[in-house]
Design an enzyme around this catalytic site. Sequence first.
Site, PDB file in Angstrom:
ATOM      1  N   GLU A 211       8.272  -5.303 -11.405  1.00  0.00           N
ATOM      2  CA  GLU A 211       9.271  -4.414 -10.896  1.00  0.00           C
ATOM      3  C   GLU A 211      10.107  -3.880 -12.159  1.00  0.00           C
ATOM      4  O   GLU A 211      10.458  -4.920 -12.835  1.00  0.00           O
ATOM      5  CB  GLU A 211      10.435  -4.844 -10.008  1.00  0.00           C
ATOM      6  CG  GLU A 211      11.334  -3.728  -9.576  1.00  0.00           C
ATOM      7  CD  GLU A 211      12.142  -4.234  -8.341  1.00  0.00           C
ATOM      8  OE1 GLU A 211      13.149  -3.743  -7.940  1.00  0.00           O
ATOM      9  OE2 GLU A 211      11.647  -5.485  -7.719  1.00  0.00           O
ATOM     10  N   LYS A 227      10.690  -2.981  -2.414  1.00  0.00           N
ATOM     11  CA  LYS A 227      11.073  -3.336  -1.158  1.00  0.00           C
ATOM     12  C   LYS A 227       9.940  -3.346  -0.159  1.00  0.00           C
ATOM     13  O   LYS A 227       9.459  -1.979  -0.060  1.00  0.00           O
ATOM     14  CB  LYS A 227      12.364  -2.553  -0.782  1.00  0.00           C
ATOM     15  CG  LYS A 227      13.590  -3.150  -1.211  1.00  0.00           C
ATOM     16  CD  LYS A 227      13.949  -4.617  -0.637  1.00  0.00           C
ATOM     17  CE  LYS A 227      14.831  -5.171  -1.157  1.00  0.00           C
ATOM     18  NZ  LYS A 227      14.933  -6.725  -1.055  1.00  0.00           N
TER      19      LYS A 227
END
Length: 401
Positions: A211, A227
Amino acid sequence: MSRFKPVVVETLPNESTLVTGRPSSCYGQLRERSRFEWRISDPGDPAQLLEDFLAGNGLAVRDVAGIGGAHTARCGASVFVSAAAGARMIDAPVGRPSPAPGVPDVVAVVYAHDEAARPSREEQGERRKRAWRLGAWRDSWTAGEHAGAVELARAAIARGDVYQVNVVGHASAPYTGDPLPALRALAGLPGARYAGVLAGAGWAIGCASPETLVEVRGGRIFTRPIKGTRPATAAGRRELLASAKERAEHIMIVDLERNDLARIARTGSVRVDELYVLRRWCDLWQAESVVSAAPAPGVGLARLLRAVCPGGSVTGAPKLSALREIAAMEPVGRGASMGALGWIGPDHIDLGLTIRTAAAADGRVHLWAGGGITWSSDAEAEVAEAAAKAAPLRRALATGA
Protein backbone atom coordinates in the site's frame (compact mmCIF):
# COMPACT_ATOMS: atom_id res chain seq x y z
CA MET A 1 -5.11 -7.90 -11.85
CA SER A 2 -2.31 -5.36 -12.01
CA ARG A 3 1.09 -6.54 -10.83
CA PHE A 4 3.57 -4.31 -9.05
CA LYS A 5 7.25 -5.12 -9.25
CA PRO A 6 8.91 -4.82 -5.83
CA VAL A 7 10.70 -1.52 -5.49
CA VAL A 8 13.89 -3.11 -4.20
CA VAL A 9 15.26 -5.86 -2.01
CA GLU A 10 19.00 -5.42 -2.19
CA THR A 11 21.89 -5.46 0.27
CA LEU A 12 23.92 -2.41 1.21
CA PRO A 13 27.49 -2.49 2.47
CA ASN A 14 27.08 -1.23 6.02
CA GLU A 15 26.09 -4.63 7.41
CA SER A 16 22.56 -3.48 8.02
CA THR A 17 20.27 -2.07 5.45
CA LEU A 18 18.12 -2.94 2.49
CA VAL A 19 16.56 0.20 1.12
CA THR A 20 12.98 0.19 -0.06
CA GLY A 21 12.30 2.68 -2.81
CA ARG A 22 15.74 3.63 -4.01
CA PRO A 23 16.43 3.49 -7.76
CA SER A 24 17.49 0.04 -8.99
CA SER A 25 20.35 1.66 -10.92
CA CYS A 26 22.00 2.46 -7.59
CA TYR A 27 22.58 -1.18 -6.62
CA GLY A 28 26.00 -1.61 -5.08
CA GLN A 29 26.79 2.10 -5.22
CA LEU A 30 25.24 3.57 -2.08
CA ARG A 31 27.01 4.50 1.10
CA GLU A 32 25.42 6.08 4.16
CA ARG A 33 26.41 9.72 4.56
CA SER A 34 24.17 11.00 7.33
CA ARG A 35 21.49 9.66 9.66
CA PHE A 36 18.68 11.21 11.70
CA GLU A 37 16.75 9.38 14.43
CA TRP A 38 13.95 10.70 16.63
CA ARG A 39 11.93 9.02 19.37
CA ILE A 40 8.51 9.90 20.73
CA SER A 41 10.13 11.03 23.99
CA ASP A 42 12.31 13.55 22.14
CA PRO A 43 11.33 17.23 21.80
CA GLY A 44 10.32 18.96 18.61
CA ASP A 45 7.94 18.47 15.71
CA PRO A 46 9.07 15.29 13.92
CA ALA A 47 7.66 16.42 10.58
CA GLN A 48 9.58 19.69 10.60
CA LEU A 49 12.74 18.11 12.00
CA LEU A 50 12.69 15.54 9.21
CA GLU A 51 12.17 18.18 6.52
CA ASP A 52 14.98 20.29 7.94
CA PHE A 53 17.38 17.34 8.08
CA LEU A 54 16.74 16.26 4.50
CA ALA A 55 16.87 19.82 3.18
CA GLY A 56 20.14 20.30 5.02
CA ASN A 57 21.47 17.27 3.16
CA GLY A 58 20.64 18.72 -0.27
CA LEU A 59 17.24 17.17 -0.97
CA ALA A 60 14.53 19.43 -2.42
CA VAL A 61 11.82 18.90 0.20
CA ARG A 62 10.86 22.52 0.96
CA ASP A 63 8.41 22.59 -1.98
CA VAL A 64 7.24 19.21 -3.26
CA ALA A 65 5.57 20.84 -6.27
CA GLY A 66 9.04 21.43 -7.67
CA ILE A 67 10.52 18.03 -6.90
CA GLY A 68 12.20 16.47 -9.90
CA GLY A 69 14.18 19.43 -11.11
CA ALA A 70 16.89 19.44 -8.47
CA HIS A 71 20.41 18.11 -8.94
CA THR A 72 22.33 16.89 -5.91
CA ALA A 73 25.30 14.75 -5.04
CA ARG A 74 23.05 12.88 -2.65
CA CYS A 75 21.23 9.94 -4.20
CA GLY A 76 18.37 10.12 -1.72
CA ALA A 77 17.26 8.90 1.67
CA SER A 78 15.50 5.97 3.24
CA VAL A 79 12.78 7.33 5.51
CA PHE A 80 10.72 5.67 8.24
CA VAL A 81 7.94 7.27 10.31
CA SER A 82 6.11 5.31 13.00
CA ALA A 83 2.36 5.51 13.55
CA ALA A 84 3.02 7.25 16.87
CA ALA A 85 5.19 9.88 15.17
CA GLY A 86 2.48 10.40 12.56
CA ALA A 87 -0.05 10.98 15.32
CA ARG A 88 2.32 13.41 17.07
CA MET A 89 2.62 15.38 13.81
CA ILE A 90 -1.10 16.22 13.98
CA ASP A 91 -1.33 16.53 17.79
CA ALA A 92 -3.41 13.35 18.06
CA PRO A 93 -3.19 10.64 20.76
CA VAL A 94 -0.13 8.48 20.13
CA GLY A 95 -1.52 5.37 21.81
CA ARG A 96 0.13 2.97 24.23
CA PRO A 97 3.92 2.60 24.36
CA SER A 98 5.52 0.58 21.59
CA PRO A 99 6.28 -3.05 22.46
CA ALA A 100 9.57 -2.53 20.59
CA PRO A 101 10.95 0.64 22.20
CA GLY A 102 14.38 0.03 20.74
CA VAL A 103 13.07 1.05 17.30
CA PRO A 104 13.15 4.83 16.71
CA ASP A 105 9.96 6.61 15.68
CA VAL A 106 11.54 8.56 12.82
CA VAL A 107 14.60 7.54 10.83
CA ALA A 108 16.20 9.13 7.79
CA VAL A 109 19.36 7.73 6.22
CA VAL A 110 20.93 9.82 3.47
CA TYR A 111 23.02 8.01 0.85
CA ALA A 112 25.50 9.11 -1.77
CA HIS A 113 26.97 7.11 -4.64
CA ASP A 114 30.17 5.23 -3.96
CA GLU A 115 31.32 2.55 -6.41
CA ALA A 116 33.37 0.92 -3.65
CA ALA A 117 30.22 0.27 -1.63
CA ARG A 118 29.34 -3.18 -3.01
CA PRO A 119 29.61 -5.84 -0.24
CA SER A 120 32.18 -8.55 -0.78
CA ARG A 121 31.19 -12.17 -1.25
CA GLU A 122 32.95 -12.93 2.02
CA GLU A 123 30.79 -10.40 3.87
CA GLN A 124 27.62 -11.81 2.31
CA GLY A 125 28.67 -15.35 3.18
CA GLU A 126 29.36 -14.36 6.78
CA ARG A 127 25.83 -13.01 7.09
CA ARG A 128 24.40 -16.30 5.85
CA LYS A 129 26.28 -18.28 8.51
CA ARG A 130 24.53 -16.66 11.45
CA ALA A 131 21.91 -19.10 12.73
CA TRP A 132 18.35 -17.86 13.13
CA ARG A 133 15.93 -19.43 15.55
CA LEU A 134 12.45 -18.15 16.26
CA GLY A 135 10.58 -19.05 19.45
CA ALA A 136 6.87 -19.31 20.15
CA TRP A 137 4.59 -16.42 19.30
CA ARG A 138 2.83 -14.56 22.09
CA ASP A 139 -0.18 -12.39 21.29
CA SER A 140 -0.87 -9.16 23.16
CA TRP A 141 -4.52 -10.11 23.38
CA THR A 142 -6.60 -13.24 23.04
CA ALA A 143 -9.04 -13.82 20.18
CA GLY A 144 -11.81 -13.02 22.66
CA GLU A 145 -10.20 -9.74 23.67
CA HIS A 146 -9.71 -8.83 20.01
CA ALA A 147 -13.37 -9.57 19.37
CA GLY A 148 -14.25 -7.43 22.39
CA ALA A 149 -12.31 -4.51 20.88
CA VAL A 150 -14.29 -4.93 17.67
CA GLU A 151 -17.50 -4.64 19.69
CA LEU A 152 -16.15 -1.53 21.44
CA ALA A 153 -15.49 -0.04 18.02
CA ARG A 154 -19.03 -0.86 16.92
CA ALA A 155 -20.37 0.77 20.08
CA ALA A 156 -18.40 3.94 19.28
CA ILE A 157 -19.93 3.91 15.81
CA ALA A 158 -23.42 3.45 17.31
CA ARG A 159 -22.83 6.51 19.53
CA GLY A 160 -21.84 8.54 16.48
CA ASP A 161 -18.26 9.07 17.70
CA VAL A 162 -16.78 7.57 14.52
CA TYR A 163 -17.95 6.13 11.23
CA GLN A 164 -15.14 3.60 11.01
CA VAL A 165 -12.14 2.67 13.15
CA ASN A 166 -9.21 0.37 12.47
CA VAL A 167 -8.38 -2.19 15.17
CA VAL A 168 -4.86 -3.66 15.18
CA GLY A 169 -3.43 -6.56 17.16
CA HIS A 170 0.18 -7.39 17.96
CA ALA A 171 2.26 -10.53 18.52
CA SER A 172 5.91 -11.11 19.31
CA ALA A 173 8.34 -14.00 19.54
CA PRO A 174 11.86 -14.39 20.93
CA TYR A 175 14.69 -15.02 18.52
CA THR A 176 18.38 -15.79 18.45
CA GLY A 177 20.79 -15.12 15.61
CA ASP A 178 20.79 -12.54 12.85
CA PRO A 179 17.27 -11.18 12.08
CA LEU A 180 18.19 -9.67 8.71
CA PRO A 181 17.83 -12.86 6.59
CA ALA A 182 14.41 -13.48 8.14
CA LEU A 183 13.32 -9.91 7.48
CA ARG A 184 14.62 -10.20 3.92
CA ALA A 185 12.46 -13.31 3.51
CA LEU A 186 9.47 -11.31 4.72
CA ALA A 187 10.30 -8.46 2.34
CA GLY A 188 10.28 -10.93 -0.54
CA LEU A 189 6.63 -11.90 -0.11
CA PRO A 190 4.70 -11.71 -3.39
CA GLY A 191 2.64 -8.59 -3.95
CA ALA A 192 4.88 -6.32 -1.88
CA ARG A 193 5.26 -2.94 -3.57
CA TYR A 194 7.37 -1.60 -0.69
CA ALA A 195 9.81 -4.42 -0.11
CA GLY A 196 12.87 -3.93 2.02
CA VAL A 197 14.59 -3.66 5.35
CA LEU A 198 15.84 -0.67 7.30
CA ALA A 199 18.17 -1.22 10.25
CA GLY A 200 20.16 0.57 12.90
CA ALA A 201 22.00 -0.15 16.12
CA GLY A 202 20.10 -2.99 17.80
CA TRP A 203 16.96 -2.85 15.62
CA ALA A 204 15.65 -3.70 12.17
CA ILE A 205 12.37 -3.28 10.29
CA GLY A 206 11.22 -5.59 7.48
CA CYS A 207 8.43 -4.47 5.16
CA ALA A 208 6.32 -6.28 2.55
CA SER A 209 3.64 -3.65 2.13
CA PRO A 210 1.42 -3.42 -0.95
CA GLU A 211 0.00 0.00 0.00
CA THR A 212 1.14 3.50 -0.97
CA LEU A 213 0.79 6.07 1.77
CA VAL A 214 2.03 8.93 -0.40
CA GLU A 215 3.94 9.28 -3.63
CA VAL A 216 4.98 12.52 -5.34
CA ARG A 217 6.00 12.09 -8.94
CA GLY A 218 5.49 13.96 -12.20
CA GLY A 219 3.89 16.96 -10.54
CA ARG A 220 1.18 15.01 -8.68
CA ILE A 221 0.63 13.51 -5.25
CA PHE A 222 -0.76 9.97 -5.10
CA THR A 223 -2.16 7.83 -2.33
CA ARG A 224 -3.45 4.29 -2.87
CA PRO A 225 -5.68 3.22 0.05
CA ILE A 226 -6.42 -0.48 0.49
CA LYS A 227 -9.62 -1.62 2.20
CA GLY A 228 -11.35 -4.95 1.74
CA THR A 229 -9.78 -8.42 2.00
CA ARG A 230 -10.74 -11.93 0.91
CA PRO A 231 -8.87 -15.18 0.15
CA ALA A 232 -7.21 -15.12 -3.28
CA THR A 233 -9.61 -17.62 -4.81
CA ALA A 234 -12.22 -17.24 -7.52
CA ALA A 235 -14.93 -17.34 -4.85
CA GLY A 236 -13.07 -14.80 -2.72
CA ARG A 237 -12.78 -12.45 -5.69
CA ARG A 238 -16.50 -12.69 -6.43
CA GLU A 239 -17.36 -12.14 -2.78
CA LEU A 240 -15.15 -9.08 -2.45
CA LEU A 241 -16.53 -7.52 -5.62
CA ALA A 242 -20.10 -8.16 -4.47
CA SER A 243 -19.73 -7.07 -0.82
CA ALA A 244 -21.74 -3.92 -0.07
CA LYS A 245 -20.11 -3.74 3.37
CA GLU A 246 -16.56 -3.78 1.96
CA ARG A 247 -17.41 -1.22 -0.74
CA ALA A 248 -18.99 1.14 1.77
CA GLU A 249 -15.97 0.86 4.08
CA HIS A 250 -13.58 1.36 1.16
CA ILE A 251 -15.36 4.41 -0.24
CA MET A 252 -15.45 5.98 3.23
CA ILE A 253 -11.65 5.84 3.32
CA VAL A 254 -11.34 7.10 -0.27
CA ASP A 255 -13.38 10.14 0.76
CA LEU A 256 -11.12 10.64 3.77
CA GLU A 257 -8.03 10.50 1.53
CA ARG A 258 -9.60 12.96 -0.89
CA ASN A 259 -10.11 15.36 1.99
CA ASP A 260 -6.54 14.79 3.25
CA LEU A 261 -5.05 15.64 -0.14
CA ALA A 262 -7.38 18.61 -0.63
CA ARG A 263 -5.67 20.33 2.32
CA ILE A 264 -2.41 20.58 0.34
CA ALA A 265 -3.69 20.55 -3.25
CA ARG A 266 -4.35 23.10 -5.94
CA THR A 267 -8.04 23.93 -5.94
CA GLY A 268 -10.02 21.48 -8.07
CA SER A 269 -7.09 19.13 -8.72
CA VAL A 270 -8.11 16.20 -6.47
CA ARG A 271 -9.40 13.21 -8.38
CA VAL A 272 -10.02 9.48 -7.97
CA ASP A 273 -8.05 7.80 -10.75
CA GLU A 274 -9.08 4.23 -9.89
CA LEU A 275 -11.83 2.98 -7.59
CA TYR A 276 -12.08 -0.43 -5.93
CA VAL A 277 -9.61 -2.37 -8.08
CA LEU A 278 -8.66 -5.83 -6.79
CA ARG A 279 -4.99 -6.64 -6.43
CA ARG A 280 -3.30 -9.66 -4.93
CA TRP A 281 -0.95 -9.82 -1.95
CA CYS A 282 0.26 -13.34 -1.09
CA ASP A 283 -2.87 -15.48 -0.81
CA LEU A 284 -5.28 -12.57 -0.36
CA TRP A 285 -7.31 -10.32 -2.65
CA GLN A 286 -7.37 -6.69 -1.55
CA ALA A 287 -9.36 -3.73 -2.90
CA GLU A 288 -7.33 -0.64 -3.81
CA SER A 289 -8.14 2.83 -5.12
CA VAL A 290 -5.89 5.59 -6.45
CA VAL A 291 -6.44 9.19 -5.32
CA SER A 292 -4.25 11.99 -6.67
CA ALA A 293 -3.87 15.76 -6.63
CA ALA A 294 -1.57 18.53 -7.83
CA PRO A 295 0.31 20.01 -4.86
CA ALA A 296 -0.23 23.65 -4.04
CA PRO A 297 2.87 25.86 -4.31
CA GLY A 298 5.00 25.98 -1.19
CA VAL A 299 3.90 22.66 0.32
CA GLY A 300 6.96 21.13 1.93
CA LEU A 301 7.54 17.63 3.24
CA ALA A 302 6.33 18.53 6.74
CA ARG A 303 2.93 19.72 5.49
CA LEU A 304 2.69 16.72 3.17
CA LEU A 305 3.26 14.31 6.07
CA ARG A 306 0.83 16.15 8.35
CA ALA A 307 -1.83 15.80 5.66
CA VAL A 308 -1.49 12.05 5.15
CA CYS A 309 -0.17 10.71 8.48
CA PRO A 310 -1.25 8.49 10.05
CA GLY A 311 -2.75 6.76 7.02
CA GLY A 312 -6.54 6.89 6.82
CA SER A 313 -6.88 3.22 5.91
CA VAL A 314 -5.28 2.21 9.23
CA THR A 315 -6.99 4.82 11.41
CA GLY A 316 -10.59 5.41 10.37
CA ALA A 317 -12.97 8.29 9.92
CA PRO A 318 -13.01 10.95 11.17
CA LYS A 319 -9.28 10.45 11.66
CA LEU A 320 -8.78 12.30 14.96
CA SER A 321 -11.80 10.63 16.56
CA ALA A 322 -10.63 7.24 15.32
CA LEU A 323 -7.18 7.81 16.80
CA ARG A 324 -8.75 8.54 20.20
CA GLU A 325 -10.67 5.25 20.03
CA ILE A 326 -7.54 3.36 18.95
CA ALA A 327 -5.51 4.77 21.84
CA ALA A 328 -8.17 3.58 24.28
CA MET A 329 -8.72 0.11 22.79
CA GLU A 330 -5.39 -1.33 21.70
CA PRO A 331 -3.31 -2.91 24.49
CA VAL A 332 0.11 -2.00 23.02
CA GLY A 333 1.41 0.63 20.64
CA ARG A 334 1.64 0.10 16.90
CA GLY A 335 5.41 0.43 16.90
CA ALA A 336 6.89 0.05 13.42
CA SER A 337 3.53 -0.81 11.86
CA MET A 338 0.87 1.47 10.36
CA GLY A 339 3.46 4.17 9.69
CA ALA A 340 5.58 4.94 6.61
CA LEU A 341 8.69 3.50 5.01
CA GLY A 342 10.21 4.37 1.66
CA TRP A 343 12.48 6.67 -0.31
CA ILE A 344 12.86 10.40 -0.82
CA GLY A 345 15.10 11.30 -3.71
CA PRO A 346 15.87 14.33 -5.87
CA ASP A 347 13.09 13.46 -8.32
CA HIS A 348 10.36 11.76 -6.27
CA ILE A 349 8.92 10.82 -2.90
CA ASP A 350 7.55 7.30 -2.45
CA LEU A 351 6.48 6.16 1.02
CA GLY A 352 4.61 2.94 1.66
CA LEU A 353 2.23 2.36 4.54
CA THR A 354 3.88 -0.10 6.93
CA ILE A 355 1.24 -2.77 6.92
CA ARG A 356 2.64 -6.33 6.54
CA THR A 357 5.64 -5.18 8.55
CA ALA A 358 7.76 -6.70 11.31
CA ALA A 359 10.40 -5.26 13.64
CA ALA A 360 13.26 -6.96 15.48
CA ALA A 361 14.74 -5.40 18.62
CA ASP A 362 15.89 -6.45 22.07
CA GLY A 363 15.77 -10.15 21.28
CA ARG A 364 12.16 -10.23 20.05
CA VAL A 365 10.50 -9.93 16.66
CA HIS A 366 7.18 -8.09 16.50
CA LEU A 367 4.35 -7.94 13.97
CA TRP A 368 0.94 -6.29 13.79
CA ALA A 369 -2.27 -6.98 11.86
CA GLY A 370 -5.85 -5.77 11.96
CA GLY A 371 -8.68 -4.35 9.93
CA GLY A 372 -11.27 -1.62 9.59
CA ILE A 373 -14.44 -1.88 11.68
CA THR A 374 -17.83 -0.58 10.60
CA TRP A 375 -21.26 -1.03 12.16
CA SER A 376 -21.85 -4.11 9.99
CA SER A 377 -18.57 -5.79 10.99
CA ASP A 378 -18.68 -9.30 12.46
CA ALA A 379 -16.22 -9.69 15.35
CA GLU A 380 -15.33 -13.30 14.59
CA ALA A 381 -14.72 -12.51 10.92
CA GLU A 382 -12.52 -9.52 11.82
CA VAL A 383 -10.36 -11.68 14.10
CA ALA A 384 -10.00 -14.24 11.31
CA GLU A 385 -9.07 -11.53 8.77
CA ALA A 386 -6.29 -10.21 10.99
CA ALA A 387 -4.92 -13.73 11.41
CA ALA A 388 -4.99 -14.26 7.63
CA LYS A 389 -2.97 -11.08 7.09
CA ALA A 390 -0.39 -12.07 9.71
CA ALA A 391 0.01 -15.69 8.59
CA PRO A 392 2.34 -15.09 5.57
CA LEU A 393 4.57 -12.90 7.76
CA ARG A 394 4.83 -15.60 10.41
CA ARG A 395 5.68 -18.22 7.80
CA ALA A 396 8.35 -16.02 6.22
CA LEU A 397 9.94 -15.22 9.56
CA ALA A 398 9.94 -18.89 10.54
CA THR A 399 12.15 -19.77 7.58
CA GLY A 400 14.79 -17.20 8.45
CA ALA A 401 16.21 -17.17 4.92
